[in-house]
Each structure stands twice: as C-alpha cells, then as structure tokens.
Design an enzyme around this catalytic site. Structure first.
Site, PDB file in Angstrom:
ATOM      1  N   LYS A 271       0.856  -1.189   0.000  1.00 21.71           N
ATOM      2  CA  LYS A 271       0.000   0.000   0.000  1.00 21.71           C
ATOM      3  C   LYS A 271       0.890   1.237   0.000  1.00 21.71           C
ATOM      4  O   LYS A 271       1.731   1.403   0.879  1.00 21.71           O
ATOM      5  CB  LYS A 271      -0.901   0.007   1.233  1.00 21.71           C
ATOM      6  CG  LYS A 271      -1.707   1.291   1.420  1.00 21.71           C
ATOM      7  CD  LYS A 271      -2.449   1.311   2.753  1.00 21.71           C
ATOM      8  CE  LYS A 271      -3.102   2.648   3.020  1.00 21.71           C
ATOM      9  NZ  LYS A 271      -3.764   2.717   4.349  1.00 21.71           N
ATOM     10  N   ASP A 276      -2.458  10.641   3.150  1.00 22.67           N
ATOM     11  CA  ASP A 276      -3.857  10.251   3.337  1.00 22.67           C
ATOM     12  C   ASP A 276      -4.596  11.277   4.179  1.00 22.67           C
ATOM     13  O   ASP A 276      -4.473  11.306   5.399  1.00 22.67           O
ATOM     14  CB  ASP A 276      -3.939   8.870   4.005  1.00 22.67           C
ATOM     15  CG  ASP A 276      -5.378   8.406   4.177  1.00 22.67           C
ATOM     16  OD1 ASP A 276      -6.263   8.938   3.473  1.00 22.67           O
ATOM     17  OD2 ASP A 276      -5.610   7.509   5.001  1.00 22.67           O
ATOM     18  N   LYS A 283     -10.201  13.129   7.645  1.00 22.77           N
ATOM     19  CA  LYS A 283      -9.763  12.761   8.989  1.00 22.77           C
ATOM     20  C   LYS A 283      -9.945  13.947   9.939  1.00 22.77           C
ATOM     21  O   LYS A 283      -9.765  15.099   9.533  1.00 22.77           O
ATOM     22  CB  LYS A 283      -8.289  12.344   8.986  1.00 22.77           C
ATOM     23  CG  LYS A 283      -7.998  11.055   8.253  1.00 22.77           C
ATOM     24  CD  LYS A 283      -6.519  10.732   8.305  1.00 22.77           C
ATOM     25  CE  LYS A 283      -6.191   9.479   7.508  1.00 22.77           C
ATOM     26  NZ  LYS A 283      -6.743   8.279   8.120  1.00 22.77           N
ATOM     27  N   GLU A 355      -9.346   3.659   2.091  1.00 24.14           N
ATOM     28  CA  GLU A 355      -8.852   3.701   0.712  1.00 24.14           C
ATOM     29  C   GLU A 355      -7.752   2.693   0.421  1.00 24.14           C
ATOM     30  O   GLU A 355      -7.567   2.269  -0.721  1.00 24.14           O
ATOM     31  CB  GLU A 355      -8.354   5.116   0.392  1.00 24.14           C
ATOM     32  CG  GLU A 355      -6.926   5.435   0.787  1.00 24.14           C
ATOM     33  CD  GLU A 355      -6.668   5.364   2.292  1.00 24.14           C
ATOM     34  OE1 GLU A 355      -5.534   5.041   2.683  1.00 24.14           O
ATOM     35  OE2 GLU A 355      -7.590   5.617   3.082  1.00 24.14           O
ATOM     36  N   ARG A 357      -7.442  -0.428   1.086  1.00 25.53           N
ATOM     37  CA  ARG A 357      -7.955  -1.698   0.569  1.00 25.53           C
ATOM     38  C   ARG A 357      -8.367  -1.590  -0.894  1.00 25.53           C
ATOM     39  O   ARG A 357      -8.376  -2.590  -1.614  1.00 25.53           O
ATOM     40  CB  ARG A 357      -9.108  -2.179   1.449  1.00 25.53           C
ATOM     41  CG  ARG A 357     -10.330  -1.304   1.464  1.00 25.53           C
ATOM     42  CD  ARG A 357     -11.216  -1.569   2.668  1.00 25.53           C
ATOM     43  NE  ARG A 357     -10.608  -1.071   3.898  1.00 25.53           N
ATOM     44  CZ  ARG A 357     -11.159  -1.216   5.109  1.00 25.53           C
ATOM     45  NH1 ARG A 357     -12.336  -1.826   5.241  1.00 25.53           N
ATOM     46  NH2 ARG A 357     -10.555  -0.756   6.179  1.00 25.53           N
TER      47      ARG A 357
END
Length: 509
Positions: A271, A276, A283, A355, A357
């Site tokens: 990954k 992020d 978040k 995200e 996954r």
C-alpha cells in the site's frame, strides 16, 4: 550509511572514539558480558563494581559512559545493557544483542568510529549485532540544518560513521557472509525509513515511482510503471478512484527480480498512499500530521525486492507498489460512489478513508494474474489493528493457516513483533452492499479483520496469500529505543527478506 568492518584487533589495542561492551543482570547483581574482558582487566577486575556505582543495572538498552581506564587506546567505554544474563552454557538472545547494539549506536551519534565488543558466539550473533548497530545508527537529517550550517559543521549530529565488530573473523566465510547480509538488509530498511520520513510534498506517487525505478534498475531489477492514462485504460478503478481527487495522480509500479535457477515465485504487494487526508471522509484534527507514513507498506515491498536482488537469492520476487494520494476535491470519489475494480468486481465506497484496501484490491488482482506461489501484501491498513495489538506489533492474516504460522515464526525470528489474526467468515456479510458486489466497510468492531476479508476477495483462486497490517509499528512517534528510531521504522522488510530466503532454500514450513 554507516560502514561496517570485522576486526581481529584486541579491545585493548584498537583505536576508536569509543569501545562498546555489554553488561547484564545476573542472579547476584551486575555481570560483565563476554567481549569486555580487556576492559575488566584494565579496571583490575572491578568493571562491574564501577558501573554499579555509576547506577548501571544491565537493563535492556541502558547505556552508561565512563572514561576508559589506562591501557586502552580509546577515550571512552560505553557499557550497554543486555537484559537478564542467560543460564550457563547458553547464549544471549539475538534480539537482545540487536537492541543493545542499536542503543549503543544511537548513543554514539557524532562519533567517527566505535569498536563493538559484544558477545559473538556464532554467525547469527554477528548478524544480530551488525544489524542492530547499522539500524541504530540511522538518522534522517535531509531537511535539517541547511546547506550553510552543514558546510560549517554546525548542522545536526551525523550518525556513527564506522562500526568495527571485535571478535568477528573477517576470513571466516560464515562471519563474512553474516556481515554482508546484515549490511544489505540494514541498508534497505534504512532506505524504507527514508521514504516514510520524506515529506509528502516531495514524495508524490510520481516521485516515489521515479525513486523506485532508478534504484531498482541499478540493482538488476526490471521496472514497469503504469501512469494515470494506463491505469484508466486498464480499468484500475480502485487505484484511480482513490487518487483522482489529487493533482498528484496515481501510479502502479511493478518490480521484477528473477533468478535463472529459481523454482518458486513470491509476489509482494504494498500500500503506497503517499499522503492520506481521508478524502471526502476527511480525517479529524490530530490525525493528519503523520499520514505521510501511509506508504510504509510500499516502501517495505520496494526495499525488500532490492535486498533480495542484492543478496542474489534463488527465488523470483515481484513487487507491486500501489501509489496514490488521497485528497478531497471536486473530482474526488464520494461516499456512495461505486467503483469498478480491475477484477471486474464493483465496490460501494461508504468511507473514502478506507482507501488502502481499494488500491491493494487492484494490485492483488494484477499480482494474481501471474500465478505466484504466494502473495504477501503489506499495509498500514487499519487503526483497529493498532487498538488490537498496540503500536509495536503487526497483525498477520492469511487464507492458509500454515503459511500464516510460518510468517509469524519468521517475523519473530528476525525480531519483528507480530501476531496471527483470524478471518472470521461471519464478518464478511457485514460488507454486503445493496448496490454493488461489496462495500469497502463493514462493522466497526473487528475492523482490521474486516479489511483483511475485503482484500481476500481480490486474491486469485488457489493462491496462497497473507496480509500484514503494519499500522502500529510502521511509524514510531515516541522516544527512540533499541535500534528503532523516531519516525519511519522500515517495518516488515526483515520479515519479507527472510521469507524470500526460506523460500529460496525450500525451508518454508
């Protein structure tokens, strides 16, 4: 990178900035470990008493500096704690040696050369001490001090420049091989650390792909990079769905190492969310500051493939780096959107912060097309795994119990704390979607296991697969300890390399 040498010189005669010796907790107090005999002799057999008077206990990672006694060529002796002394005729645990060497190397930042006189009973101990010292000497200083300060020598302290292992034999094939392997592995772990620590404005998906391409080619690893146009054309809906909200568009990087005599093939999938934000499911404040580390899985995969190539292991290894930046914008994927993955499956996105996954799903399907003997994915995937196992242990899930057990044993062997986790079938139905084939979220409780079950959907039929959720140990926010620095840790690199070694020799249970 800190230099490593094997030295036959005696502790009393070698010239260096410091001499490192080991001490431990014995049944009747502080004891001096093997390797420190010359120092103890120079102290008239009272080294333990001197250290005890200075407050040393022999506890793991504890360091105590003292002026070198007369008769030594070094100005300073550094005693490092090894923890509890082993029973008679037993050796110190390799991880205890690794951590002690790391603590000593950290304590000697700024020094040019240190001699390590720690117990070296065999080649495994040489590997442990060498690895620990090289990993402990790490420092990320690329953005500190500035060019003018560095030129004047007033910038941040540089890592220990050279480690000399006393008691290791440079002409012994096993000792030499152990030192060479430790150098390769530690170098690649530190490169993974550098990538994780690099600010996200400099490490975009495109920049990461460029670094991986250049380094891989230098080491005989073939590289293929799919840019955003190729990803759209190829139907990589998961990777594009995550990355399309950013101006820094995604990449899928394939690294291929082959050996002419290899009988097995491993695929590593990482990954690589270079930053992020959570996307539209933004978040909350306080959870964004360390999200440059969300590409630690891809960093581990990249470093591992390069290490395997440098070691020339008799196994084929393919690395897949699923790189994207997850940002909110007018073009970003929204909660409720449905993505068509590379496999053809459709996914209802209920939370854009789940995200990892999605990018891994595409990469796992692509890796499965080559029908490797096993696939291992590595990801900072879920906060739920941190809640379950803490911040120093990664979780292992797999579709094969024996393979999961083997990886757990390998991780523990190389000093990476891990724990096997289940994939309960009852949690799968919590991802059922009325709109698509599957949703990217299920129940909150057991969220780390739900994520593993989602990934399993994209692994090719009949292929052995394991998932390492390194969300806890990938980035260390506390004070350094042992050979673990603050910031990126390079988690999982040593496990993947040892897995490749075991696979190459056929010694995989």
């Amino acid at each position: 990178m800190t230099a490593l040498t094997l030295s036959t010189a005696g502790a009393a005669t070698l010239r260096a900035d410091a001499l490192v010796v080991g001490v431990a907790k014995g049944p009747k107090g502080l004891v001096v470990a093997a390797g420190a005999e010359a120092v103890d002799k120079a102290c008239d057999g009272k080294l333990a008493a001197v250290l005890d008077a200075l407050g040393a206990s022999g506890g793991e990672g504890e360091t105590t500096k003292l002026p070198a006694p007369a008769g030594l060529k070094v100005p300073v002796v550094l005693a490092v704690g090894l923890g509890t002394a082993p029973e008679q005729d037993e050796s110190f645990d390799e991880e205890a040696l690794r951590r002690a060497a790391g603590a000593a190397a950290r304590a000697l930042h700024g020094a040019k050369k240190a001699a390590f006189a720690l117990p070296l009973d065999d080649a495994s101990a040489v590997t442990a001490v060498a690895e620990g010292a090289l990993l402990g000497a790490y420092a990320f200083t690329a953005y500190q001090g500035g060019e003018k300060k560095a030129a004047k020598g007033s910038g941040p302290k540089q890592p220990l420049a050279e480690v000399a292992l006393l008691g290791a034999k440079p002409r012994d094939k096993e000792h030499k091989a152990a030192a060479e392997r430790a150098t390769v592995v530690a170098t690649e772990v530190n490169i993974a650390r550098d990538l994780v620590n690099t600010p996200p404005n400099d490490l975009t998906p495109e920049a990461f792909a460029a670094v991986a391409s250049a380094t891989a080619k230098e080491n005989g690893v073939k590289v293929q990079v799919l840019d955003e146009k190729a990803l759209v054309k190829g139907g990589y809906g998961g990777i594009m769905g995550v990355g399309k909200g950013s101006e820094n568009l995604p990449r899928l990087v394939k690294l291929s190492y082959t050996h002419p005599k290899a009988e097995k093939t491993l695929a590593f999938v990482g990954k690589g969310i270079t930053y992020d934000s959570g996307g539209i499911s933004l978040k909350p404040a306080g959870h964004n500051e360390t999200m440059k580390c969300d590409m630690a899985g891809a960093a581990a995969v990249f470093a591992s493939v390069v290490a395997v190539a440098k070691l020339g292991l008799q196994v084929n290894v393919t690395g897949w780096l699923a790189l994207a930046e997850n940002m909110p914008s007018g073009s970003a994927t929204k909660p409720g959107d449905v993505l068509r993955m590379y496999s053809g499956k459709t996914v209802e996105v209920l939370n854009t912060d789940a995200e990892g996954r999605l990018v891994l799903g595409d990469a796992l399907t692509k890796a499965s097309e080559e029908n490797p003997d096993a696939i291992v994915d590595v990801a900072t995937l879920t906060g739920a795994m941190v809640l379950a196992l803490g911040d120093r242990t990664f979780g292992i899930m797999a579709n094969d119990d024996a393979f999961r057990t083997s990886i757990h044993e390998i991780a523990e062997e190389v000093g990476e704390s891990s724990w096997p986790m289940p994939l309960p079938e009852d949690l799968r139905k919590t991802m059922d979607s009325p709109t698509a084939d599957i949703a990217n979220m299920g129940v909150r409780m057991g969220g780390g296991l739900v994520a593993g079950l989602f990934l399993q959907e994209f692994v090719g039929e009949g292929i052995t697969w394991a998932h390492l959720d390194i969300a806890g140990p990938a980035f260390h926010e506390g004070a350094p300890y042992g050979y673990t620095p603050k910031g990126g840790t390079g988690s999982a690199v040593r496990t993947l390399v040892r897995l490749a070694e075991r696979t190459a020799t056929g010694d995989l249970g």
